[in-house]
Write a protein that holds these residues in place. Structure first.
Motif, PDB file in Angstrom:
ATOM      1  N   THR A 154      34.878  38.071  49.622  1.00 27.79           N
ATOM      2  CA  THR A 154      34.967  39.010  50.739  1.00 27.79           C
ATOM      3  C   THR A 154      35.459  38.258  51.962  1.00 27.79           C
ATOM      4  OG1 THR A 154      33.165  40.385  49.890  1.00 27.79           O
ATOM      5  CG2 THR A 154      33.700  40.589  52.226  1.00 27.79           C
ATOM      6  N   GLY A 155      36.433  38.832  52.668  1.00 22.56           N
ATOM      7  CA  GLY A 155      36.976  38.175  53.847  1.00 22.56           C
ATOM      8  C   GLY A 155      38.006  39.034  54.544  1.00 22.56           C
ATOM      9  N   PRO A 156      38.612  38.508  55.611  1.00 22.75           N
ATOM     10  CA  PRO A 156      39.619  39.276  56.348  1.00 22.75           C
ATOM     11  C   PRO A 156      40.989  39.203  55.669  1.00 22.75           C
ATOM     12  CG  PRO A 156      39.274  37.163  57.405  1.00 22.75           C
ATOM     13  CD  PRO A 156      38.302  37.222  56.259  1.00 22.75           C
ATOM     14  N   ILE A 157      41.731  40.295  55.762  1.00 20.52           N
ATOM     15  CA  ILE A 157      43.110  40.310  55.286  1.00 20.52           C
ATOM     16  C   ILE A 157      44.021  39.854  56.424  1.00 20.52           C
ATOM     17  CG2 ILE A 157      44.991  41.778  54.427  1.00 20.52           C
ATOM     18  CD1 ILE A 157      42.958  43.492  53.066  1.00 20.52           C
ATOM     19  N   VAL A 158      44.898  38.933  56.141  1.00 14.15           N
ATOM     20  CA  VAL A 158      45.821  38.402  57.132  1.00 14.15           C
ATOM     21  C   VAL A 158      47.236  38.459  56.568  1.00 14.15           C
ATOM     22  CG1 VAL A 158      44.092  36.904  58.198  1.00 14.15           C
ATOM     23  CG2 VAL A 158      45.468  36.061  56.285  1.00 14.15           C
ATOM     24  N   VAL A 159      48.232  38.398  57.479  1.00 19.20           N
ATOM     25  CA  VAL A 159      49.643  38.396  57.088  1.00 19.20           C
ATOM     26  C   VAL A 159      50.343  37.252  57.805  1.00 19.20           C
ATOM     27  CG1 VAL A 159      49.699  40.878  56.630  1.00 19.20           C
ATOM     28  CG2 VAL A 159      50.253  40.035  58.909  1.00 19.20           C
ATOM     29  N   SER A 160      51.363  36.707  57.170  1.00 24.23           N
ATOM     30  CA  SER A 160      52.139  35.628  57.784  1.00 24.23           C
ATOM     31  C   SER A 160      53.325  36.152  58.577  1.00 24.23           C
ATOM     32  CB  SER A 160      52.635  34.659  56.703  1.00 24.23           C
ATOM     33  OG  SER A 160      53.459  35.340  55.764  1.00 24.23           O
ATOM     34  N   SER A 161      53.888  37.295  58.169  1.00 27.09           N
ATOM     35  CA  SER A 161      55.012  37.907  58.875  1.00 27.09           C
ATOM     36  C   SER A 161      54.704  39.375  59.077  1.00 27.09           C
ATOM     37  CB  SER A 161      56.307  37.751  58.070  1.00 27.09           C
ATOM     38  OG  SER A 161      57.398  38.367  58.724  1.00 27.09           O
ATOM     39  N   PRO A 162      54.674  39.864  60.342  1.00 28.63           N
ATOM     40  CA  PRO A 162      54.213  41.234  60.591  1.00 28.63           C
ATOM     41  C   PRO A 162      55.200  42.279  60.084  1.00 28.63           C
ATOM     42  CG  PRO A 162      55.074  40.287  62.615  1.00 28.63           C
ATOM     43  CD  PRO A 162      55.067  39.179  61.589  1.00 28.63           C
ATOM     44  N   ALA A 163      54.686  43.474  59.838  1.00 25.98           N
ATOM     45  CA  ALA A 163      55.535  44.614  59.502  1.00 25.98           C
ATOM     46  C   ALA A 163      56.201  45.105  60.774  1.00 25.98           C
ATOM     47  CB  ALA A 163      54.697  45.728  58.874  1.00 25.98           C
ATOM     48  N   SER A 164      57.510  45.333  60.742  1.00 22.43           N
ATOM     49  CA  SER A 164      58.244  45.698  61.948  1.00 22.43           C
ATOM     50  C   SER A 164      59.380  46.654  61.627  1.00 22.43           C
ATOM     51  CB  SER A 164      58.813  44.443  62.631  1.00 22.43           C
ATOM     52  OG  SER A 164      59.701  43.761  61.759  1.00 22.43           O
ATOM     53  N   ASP A 165      59.725  47.466  62.619  1.00 21.04           N
ATOM     54  CA  ASP A 165      60.849  48.400  62.553  1.00 21.04           C
ATOM     55  C   ASP A 165      61.853  47.977  63.604  1.00 21.04           C
ATOM     56  OD1 ASP A 165      62.631  50.482  62.527  1.00 21.04           O
ATOM     57  OD2 ASP A 165      61.139  52.077  62.699  1.00 21.04           O
ATOM     58  N   ALA A 166      62.961  47.384  63.167  1.00 19.82           N
ATOM     59  CA  ALA A 166      63.947  46.836  64.102  1.00 19.82           C
ATOM     60  C   ALA A 166      64.662  47.930  64.880  1.00 19.82           C
ATOM     61  CB  ALA A 166      64.959  45.980  63.342  1.00 19.82           C
ATOM     62  N   ASP A 167      64.809  49.133  64.316  1.00 16.92           N
ATOM     63  CA  ASP A 167      65.523  50.203  65.011  1.00 16.92           C
ATOM     64  C   ASP A 167      64.827  50.634  66.283  1.00 16.92           C
ATOM     65  OD1 ASP A 167      67.554  50.342  63.083  1.00 16.92           O
ATOM     66  OD2 ASP A 167      66.335  51.644  61.796  1.00 16.92           O
ATOM     67  N   PHE A 168      63.508  50.550  66.310  1.00 17.08           N
ATOM     68  CA  PHE A 168      62.742  50.962  67.485  1.00 17.08           C
ATOM     69  C   PHE A 168      62.016  49.790  68.146  1.00 17.08           C
ATOM     70  CE2 PHE A 168      63.382  54.799  65.076  1.00 17.08           C
ATOM     71  CZ  PHE A 168      63.554  55.787  66.029  1.00 17.08           C
ATOM     72  N   ALA A 171      56.830  46.141  66.283  1.00 16.95           N
ATOM     73  CA  ALA A 171      56.261  45.125  65.397  1.00 16.95           C
ATOM     74  C   ALA A 171      54.749  45.174  65.512  1.00 16.95           C
ATOM     75  CB  ALA A 171      56.782  43.745  65.749  1.00 16.95           C
ATOM     76  N   ARG A 172      54.071  45.166  64.355  1.00 18.61           N
ATOM     77  CA  ARG A 172      52.610  45.244  64.325  1.00 18.61           C
ATOM     78  C   ARG A 172      52.081  44.019  63.604  1.00 18.61           C
ATOM     79  NH1 ARG A 172      50.673  48.406  67.851  1.00 18.61           N
ATOM     80  NH2 ARG A 172      48.865  48.955  66.573  1.00 18.61           N
ATOM     81  N   GLY A 173      51.551  43.087  64.374  1.00 13.68           N
ATOM     82  CA  GLY A 173      51.082  41.835  63.797  1.00 13.68           C
ATOM     83  C   GLY A 173      49.856  41.960  62.936  1.00 13.68           C
ATOM     84  N   ASP A 174      49.083  43.027  63.102  1.00 12.25           N
ATOM     85  CA  ASP A 174      47.856  43.193  62.321  1.00 12.25           C
ATOM     86  C   ASP A 174      47.991  44.321  61.305  1.00 12.25           C
ATOM     87  OD1 ASP A 174      48.052  45.208  64.163  1.00 12.25           O
ATOM     88  OD2 ASP A 174      45.913  45.253  64.661  1.00 12.25           O
ATOM     89  N   ALA A 175      49.219  44.590  60.846  1.00  9.87           N
ATOM     90  CA  ALA A 175      49.457  45.678  59.904  1.00  9.87           C
ATOM     91  C   ALA A 175      50.027  45.136  58.600  1.00  9.87           C
ATOM     92  CB  ALA A 175      50.399  46.713  60.496  1.00  9.87           C
ATOM     93  N   ILE A 176      49.527  45.673  57.497  1.00 15.47           N
ATOM     94  CA  ILE A 176      50.063  45.322  56.185  1.00 15.47           C
ATOM     95  C   ILE A 176      51.358  46.085  55.917  1.00 15.47           C
ATOM     96  CG2 ILE A 176      49.565  45.366  53.710  1.00 15.47           C
ATOM     97  CD1 ILE A 176      46.603  45.228  54.437  1.00 15.47           C
ATOM     98  N   ALA A 177      51.423  47.337  56.394  1.00 18.14           N
ATOM     99  CA  ALA A 177      52.609  48.163  56.214  1.00 18.14           C
ATOM    100  C   ALA A 177      52.766  49.069  57.425  1.00 18.14           C
ATOM    101  CB  ALA A 177      52.523  48.996  54.934  1.00 18.14           C
ATOM    102  N   LEU A 178      54.009  49.368  57.778  1.00 18.00           N
ATOM    103  CA  LEU A 178      54.344  50.250  58.899  1.00 18.00           C
ATOM    104  C   LEU A 178      55.257  51.347  58.361  1.00 18.00           C
ATOM    105  CD1 LEU A 178      54.351  50.885  61.970  1.00 18.00           C
ATOM    106  CD2 LEU A 178      56.365  49.407  62.140  1.00 18.00           C
ATOM    107  N   THR A 179      54.844  52.604  58.546  1.00 19.50           N
ATOM    108  CA  THR A 179      55.605  53.745  58.028  1.00 19.50           C
ATOM    109  C   THR A 179      56.220  54.514  59.186  1.00 19.50           C
ATOM    110  OG1 THR A 179      54.157  53.949  56.102  1.00 19.50           O
ATOM    111  CG2 THR A 179      55.485  55.864  56.674  1.00 19.50           C
TER     112      THR A 179
END
Length: 438
Positions: A154-168, A171-179
């Motif tokens: 059990t632990g925190p989920i982390v990401v090395s490269s954030p999910a981002s939308d270049a058109d707008f 960028a969300r550094g604490d998101a696994i996916a951005l829709t």
């Protein structure tokens, strides 16, 4: 007479009406009533049908279908000329059951057989997992002997490269996916059909068309509408819906396989004000981004959408407007049960073979025992659902096979006054009981 079409088996009068044709419909109704009276009436000739259709014209001109729908078509189908099925035809239909009945019976037995094997092997794999896992710390190196074993952490989920939308520029550094969800405001057509038996053997068929504006994920062509006038769709999508995923998703210091990442799917709204780049023609209103220039010319005025959530503005929501919203799957604390292989959490292969791997990931702090027991309960529910489906297929199969017995009994004794119908019903009931028992 222009709307009258004659065929060998039926007489059909097809009427299409609009609210603005109300005076003409009244005149047409009176004219046909007069013609029908001159022809001697009787209520069974072509003029009778046309006059009745004119009355339907007037009804729709006054609001159509009780005033709920101003668009509708009415026509009549004559049911005459259709003879009752002969004894040979009924027995032929019963013989058809001997063809599809065994197929359904075979499918039901195959489903039940496969389900029992799946239920047993799934239970064995989870029982094996229940006695094989080891606990590890999500923030520390794995202990000796944990490699390639089933582990719980059990632990925190982390990401090395954030999910981002270049058109707008979002960028969300604490998101696994951005829709990104893009929608356009369009007209939609809904058709409803009602049938009513008349005393003269005809069937009155009423087809009603209603139109409403709502948000949709793609443009709708109004060229195929029954009444496109006043319901023209305009505009296009400047962008398309898309999902952007983060890279390097890990639970603590251990990387997660794609199959485990997919098990996290709780979405949260992202404020549109977080967008750093607005494309030309875009404006932020509340939690959404709108494109309004696509409907700047010949805007079709509409009342504001109460579910829109947009702030007050001078012009109302119009057909062709486009809105963009964002949602994200956030990083959070999670618990996992999976195999540890070279620093990555992957599916654990049980002794039951392929298809019975164990991998679990849930949000929050959960113990391994609780997670595995919950998986066992879900497996039990699915196995009983499959048993019910197999039993239903078997019931339908036996009904097809034994249906010939009930049909033959009805043909042979059903013609006898008083006794025949009762005997036929008793035999049919007995066949149904036999099907359920089998």
């Amino acid at each position: 007479s222009r709307g009258l079409k004659k065929t060998r088996k039926q007489t059909i009068v097809d009427c299409t009406m609009r609210t603005r044709t109300k005076p003409k419909m009244r005149n047409l109704n009176s004219a046909f009533n007069s013609l029908n009276n001159r022809g001697g009436g009787g209520g069974d000739g072509p003029l009778y049908n046309v006059a009745r259709a004119a009355g339907a014209y007037t009804a729709f001109a006054n609001g159509g279908n009780g005033g709920n729908d101003p668009y509708g078509d009415v026509y009549y189908e004559r049911a005459g000329g259709r003879a009752a099925a002969t004894a040979g035809q009924r027995l032929g239909c019963g013989l058809c059951g001997l063809l599809w009945g065994p197929l359904l019976l075979f499918a039901g037995c195959a489903l039940l057989f496969a389900n029992e094997g799946w239920a047993v092997r799934t239970r064995r794999s989870l029982d094996e997992a229940l006695g094989s896992y080891v606990e590890i710390d999500a923030g520390a190196a794995p202990p000796a002997g944990a490699a390639d074993r089933l582990v719980h952490l059990t632990g925190p989920i982390v990401v090395s490269s954030p999910a981002s939308d270049a058109d707008f520029g979002l960028a969300r550094g604490d998101a696994i996916a951005l829709t990104r969800r893009v929608e356009i405001y369009q007209w939609h057509e809904k058709k409803s059909t009602t049938r009513r038996k008349l005393n003269n053997g005809e069937t009155e068929v009423t087809e009603s068309y209603s139109y409403e504006r709502r948000w949709t994920g793609s443009p709708v062509s109004s060229g195929g509408f029954r009444h496109p006038e006043g319901h023209e769709n305009i505009g296009f999508l400047p962008f398309h819906s898309a999902t952007f995923r983060a890279e390097g998703v890990a639970l603590g210091v251990y990387a997660l396989s794609d199959s485990l990442v997919a098990k996290i799917h709780t979405q949260y709204d992202v404020p549109a004000t977080e967008a750093r780049t607005l494309p030309p023609g875009a404006e932020v209103q509340g939690n959404r981004i709108y494109f309004l220039e696509h409907a700047a010319r010949d805007r079709l005025a509409a009342p504001p959408d109460p579910t829109d959530g947009r702030v007050a503005r001078a012009e109302a929501t119009a057909v062709g407007d486009v809105r963009v919203t964002f949602q994200e799957v956030r990083c959070a604390t999670a618990s996992a049960v999976a195999a540890l292989s070279h620093g990555t959490l992957v599916p654990w292969h049980s002794r039951e073979g392929p298809g019975y791997d164990v991998q679990m990931l849930v949000e929050g702090t959960r113990g391994a025992h609780d997670m595995i027991v919950q998986a066992q309960q879900l497996g039990t529910f699915l196995s009983w659902a499959r048993r019910a489906g197999g039993a239903l297929l078997n019931l339908l199969g036996f009904a097809g096979i034994t249906g010939l017995v009930a049909t033959a009994a009805d043909v042979s004794v059903g013609w006898i006054p008083l006794v025949g119908p009762a005997a036929s019903s008793i035999i049919g009931l007995g066949v149904c009981i036999a099907n359920v028992v089998l």
